[in-house]
Each structure stands twice: as structure tokens, then as C-alpha cells.
Design a protein around this motif. Structure first.
Motif, PDB file in Angstrom:
ATOM      1  N   SER A   1       0.949  -1.070   0.081  1.00  0.00           N
ATOM      2  CA  SER A   1       0.143   0.013  -0.052  1.00  0.00           C
ATOM      3  C   SER A   1       0.876   1.362   0.080  1.00  0.00           C
ATOM      4  O   SER A   1       1.594   1.490   1.213  1.00  0.00           O
TER       5      SER A   1
ATOM      6  N   ARG B   1      -0.124   3.716   2.573  1.00  0.00           N
ATOM      7  CA  ARG B   1       0.446   3.678   3.908  1.00  0.00           C
ATOM      8  C   ARG B   1       1.712   3.634   3.999  1.00  0.00           C
ATOM      9  O   ARG B   1       2.621   3.375   5.151  1.00  0.00           O
ATOM     10  N   ARG B   2       2.458   3.868   3.046  1.00  0.00           N
ATOM     11  CA  ARG B   2       3.964   3.809   2.829  1.00  0.00           C
ATOM     12  C   ARG B   2       4.378   2.607   3.360  1.00  0.00           C
ATOM     13  O   ARG B   2       5.351   2.624   3.999  1.00  0.00           O
ATOM     14  N   SER B   3       3.792   1.507   2.877  1.00  0.00           N
ATOM     15  CA  SER B   3       4.289   0.117   3.197  1.00  0.00           C
ATOM     16  C   SER B   3       4.228  -0.633   1.557  1.00  0.00           C
ATOM     17  O   SER B   3       3.126  -1.210   1.237  1.00  0.00           O
TER      18      SER B   3
ATOM     19  N   LYS C   1       7.305   3.610   6.601  1.00  0.00           N
ATOM     20  CA  LYS C   1       7.081   4.737   7.316  1.00  0.00           C
ATOM     21  C   LYS C   1       8.427   5.042   8.129  1.00  0.00           C
ATOM     22  O   LYS C   1       9.153   4.074   8.532  1.00  0.00           O
TER      23      LYS C   1
ATOM     24  N   VAL D   1       3.008  10.521   6.180  1.00  0.00           N
ATOM     25  CA  VAL D   1       3.238   9.945   4.695  1.00  0.00           C
ATOM     26  C   VAL D   1       4.083  11.099   3.785  1.00  0.00           C
ATOM     27  O   VAL D   1       4.668  10.598   2.592  1.00  0.00           O
TER      28      VAL D   1
END
Length: 220
Positions: free
Chosen positions: A159, A162-164, A180, A192
Motif C-alpha cells: 500500500s 500507507r507507505r508500505s 514509514k 506520509v
């Protein structure tokens, strides 16, 4: 601000000057990159006054990469090194049928926006996952060696909001990750706008940053 964004690692990020051709070659890093992973801090802001863009900080606190005059969905973006030298040109191509979405082409160096020369061949093509069935909902995009290639060289999952995210090769080895960024004290998140880009041994950090720009255009 640069001091606050300095990654925890003490390793430095090197600039690359070789003009490799092809998706496979462009993601191979230097000998030092092959020996250890690299941590970069990505700041979704340009250091140029009144410009939007990206600033990427190396582990020694120096400016590694930058993007200036950036909009959320530009038709052309140029990734530069810390000195302002062009590394990659990223072009968006829109399909006539809206449901088919768009795809992005990555070129080595700077390519004129109006150029149609056959010598300016893209090193790879990146497509957003537009599958209606969403059999793999975690897949964000696919990286191909060419527009006509059926099998993807890399798959991007996770995602971006979600910085993932993870960039994985054909054997599902993780080549790079977006995470993150957290403060050293207390573990609070920067949000973000500031995040970490971890590049694993053998993968080019320039190309990893190009993928970040593509994800930002796809999902911002």
C-alpha cells in the motif's frame, strides 16, 4: 531539516554514471551496493523555493536525488541526482479506453518531451494493476522489460498510501521496500510526506527511486 531526516545507517549513497541499457541492467548497482543494503530518506518536497517535488537524503546527510516542478500526475518527470544531472525520464501514456488506464515508460537520461526518435527506446514499461477481478489485491503495479513483454520482471505489492510497499523480482525476492519513517526517540511517525526507501544488495537505488515516483503518480 536535512539533519532531522538523516537515516540511521552510516552508509553513503553513491551516484551512478554508467549508461546501461535495458531493464535488467539498469537495476544492477555498483560493487559497493552489491555488498550491503542502502537506506534513503525520501521527503515529498522540493528544496527549490515555490516548487513541488521530491528530495532524497543519503545516509550521510547529503542530497542523493531530487525532483523539481512535480505535479501529482505529470505526463513527464525527470529524476535527477543531487547535482541536478538527469538520471531517468518517466513518461505517462494514456490509453484511449479509460478502463484500460495508463502505463508509464522509463528512459535513460533526459529525453525531450516532443521527441519521437526511434533511438530513444525506453528501458522498461510499468503498468498499474487494473485487473477488475483483483485476484491479487495486494499487487500495485508490474514492471516489464518492454511494452510487448508478457511476463513481468518485477512486481510491486503493498500500500503506497500507507507507505508500505515491496518491489519483488521474478523469484519473489524483495529488492526494495518503502517504509514509514519513525523518529529515533519515541518511535513517532513522520507521516506520509517523509518515509524510508530501503534498497537491497544488487538493486540500483536510482531505479528504486523511479518506482517511488511512479507509485506516487498512480496512487496520489
Amino acid at each position: 531539516m536535512l539533519v532531522l531526516l538523516k537515516p540511521r545507517s552510516s552508509r553513503t549513497v553513491h551516484h551512478y554514471h554508467e549508461q546501461d541499457q535495458g531493464c535488467k541492467k539498469c537495476v544492477n548497482g555498483s560493487d559497493e551496493e552489491a555488498a550491503s543494503s542502502i537506506s534513503l530518506t525520501v521527503w515529498r518536497k522540493s528544496l527549490v523555493f515555490s516548487c513541488k517535488g521530491f528530495t532524497v537524503i543519503a545516509s550521510n546527510g547529503n542530497l542523493a536525488y531530487r525532483v523539481d516542478n512535480y505535479s501529482a500526475r505529470p505526463d513527464q518527470t525527470i529524476l535527477m541526482d543531487g547535482s541536478g544531472n538527469p538520471i531517468f525520464t518517466i513518461r505517462r501514456r494514456r490509453k484511449k479506453l479509460r478502463i484500460m488506464g495508463s502505463y508509464w515508460l522509463v528512459y535513460d537520461g533526459e529525453v525531450d518531451k516532443n521527441s519521437t526518435s526511434s533511438s530513444n527506446k525506453p528501458i522498461c514499461c510499468v503498468r498499474k494493476n487494473m485487473s477488475i477481478m483483483k485476484t491479487k489485491p495486494s499487487v500495485l503495479a508490474y514492471v516489464y522489460g518492454s511494452m510487448s513483454e508478457k511476463g513481468s520482471k518485477y512486481t510491486i505489492e503493498g500500500s503506497y498510501a500507507r507507505r508500505s510497499c515491496k518491489i519483488m523480482d521474478e523469484s519473489r525476492r524483495v529488492c526494495s521496500e518503502i517504509k514509514k519513517k519513525k523518529t529515533l526517540i519515541g518511535g513517532a511517525s513522520f507521516g506520509v510526506e517523509v518515509f524510508d526507501l530501503i534498497v537491497q544488495p544488487g538493486f540500483d537505488s536510482r531505479f528504486a527511486m523511479a518506482i517511488v515516483l511512479l507509485l506516487d503518480q498512480m496512487f496520489s
